[in-house]
Design a protein around this motif. Structure first.
Motif, short mmCIF file in Angstrom:
data_model
loop_
_atom_site.label_atom_id
_atom_site.label_comp_id
_atom_site.label_asym_id
_atom_site.label_seq_id
_atom_site.Cartn_x
_atom_site.Cartn_y
_atom_site.Cartn_z
N ALA A 12 -8.87 -17.09 -11.94
CA ALA A 12 -9.12 -18.38 -11.31
C ALA A 12 -7.84 -18.95 -10.70
CB ALA A 12 -9.71 -19.36 -12.31
N SER A 13 -6.72 -18.80 -11.38
CA SER A 13 -5.44 -19.29 -10.86
C SER A 13 -5.03 -18.55 -9.59
CB SER A 13 -4.34 -19.13 -11.91
OG SER A 13 -4.63 -19.92 -13.03
N VAL A 14 -5.21 -17.23 -9.58
CA VAL A 14 -4.87 -16.44 -8.39
C VAL A 14 -5.76 -16.82 -7.22
CG1 VAL A 14 -4.87 -14.09 -7.44
CG2 VAL A 14 -3.88 -14.53 -9.70
N ILE A 15 -7.04 -16.97 -7.45
CA ILE A 15 -7.97 -17.36 -6.38
C ILE A 15 -7.62 -18.75 -5.87
CG2 ILE A 15 -10.37 -17.96 -5.90
CD1 ILE A 15 -11.17 -15.63 -7.76
N LEU A 21 -3.10 -21.49 -0.15
CA LEU A 21 -2.33 -20.93 0.96
C LEU A 21 -3.14 -20.93 2.25
CD1 LEU A 21 -0.46 -17.89 -0.66
CD2 LEU A 21 0.48 -20.11 -0.01
N GLY A 22 -4.41 -20.59 2.16
CA GLY A 22 -5.28 -20.59 3.34
C GLY A 22 -5.44 -21.98 3.92
N LEU A 23 -5.62 -22.98 3.08
CA LEU A 23 -5.76 -24.36 3.56
C LEU A 23 -4.47 -24.87 4.19
CD1 LEU A 23 -7.87 -25.95 0.69
CD2 LEU A 23 -8.60 -25.46 3.03
#
Length: 126
Positions: A12-15, A21-23
Motif C-alpha cells: 500500500a505504501s509503494v502504491i 509521483l503521478g499526481l
C-alpha cells in the motif's frame, strides 16, 4: 498473520508513493482541457462579438492579466498563472468571479476588453 499485515502495508505504501509521483507530475503538465487561448484568438473573439471592423486591428494592445471579481487588475504570466503586482481598478467582471485572461486594448475606440483565457468569454469591458 503479522507478516501478511506488514506485506500489505508495504504494498500500500509503494502504491501510494507512485500515485503521489503521478499526481505531482500531472501538476506540471498542461491538460488539453485547460489550454489557454492565444491573444490573437481573444482579439478575434472581440472583433466577432462586438462587430468591430478590421480597420481597428492596427492598434491593438494585449496583455495577460489576472482580474478579480471586483475589477482589480494584477500583472500575470501566461505560462505560470503567476499573480503579480496590483495594476489598476476596472469595472467588475460579469461573473463576479476571479479570472486569468487577456486584456485587449483598442485605443482607436478608447475601449478595453477582458477575455477569459480558457473559455474565450468576454468577462469585462471598460
Amino acid at each position: 498473520m503479522i507478516k501478511r499485515v506488514l506485506l500489505s502495508l508495504a504494498i500500500a505504501s509503494v502504491i501510494t508513493y507512485f500515485v503521489y509521483l503521478g499526481l505531482m507530475d500531472s501538476m506540471t503538465r498542461s491538460s488539453p482541457n485547460y489550454l489557454s487561448i492565444s491573444n490573437d484568438t481573444a482579439v478575434s473573439i472581440i472583433f466577432k462579438n462586438e462587430n468591430i471592423s478590421s480597420d481597428h486591428l492596427k492598434t491593438v494592445n494585449s496583455e495577460y492579466v489576472y482580474i478579480k471579481g471586483n475589477g482589480e487588475i494584477y500583472e500575470s504570466k501566461k505560462d505560470t498563472n503567476f499573480i503579480g503586482n496590483y495594476v489598476r481598478k476596472n469595472s467588475p467582471t460579469i461573473t463576479t468571479g476571479n479570472h486569468f485572461g487577456w486584456e485587449i486594448n483598442l485605443p482607436a475606440l478608447n475601449q478595453t476588453y477582458y477575455v477569459d483565457h480558457l473559455t474565450g468569454e468576454i468577462i469585462s469591458t471598460n
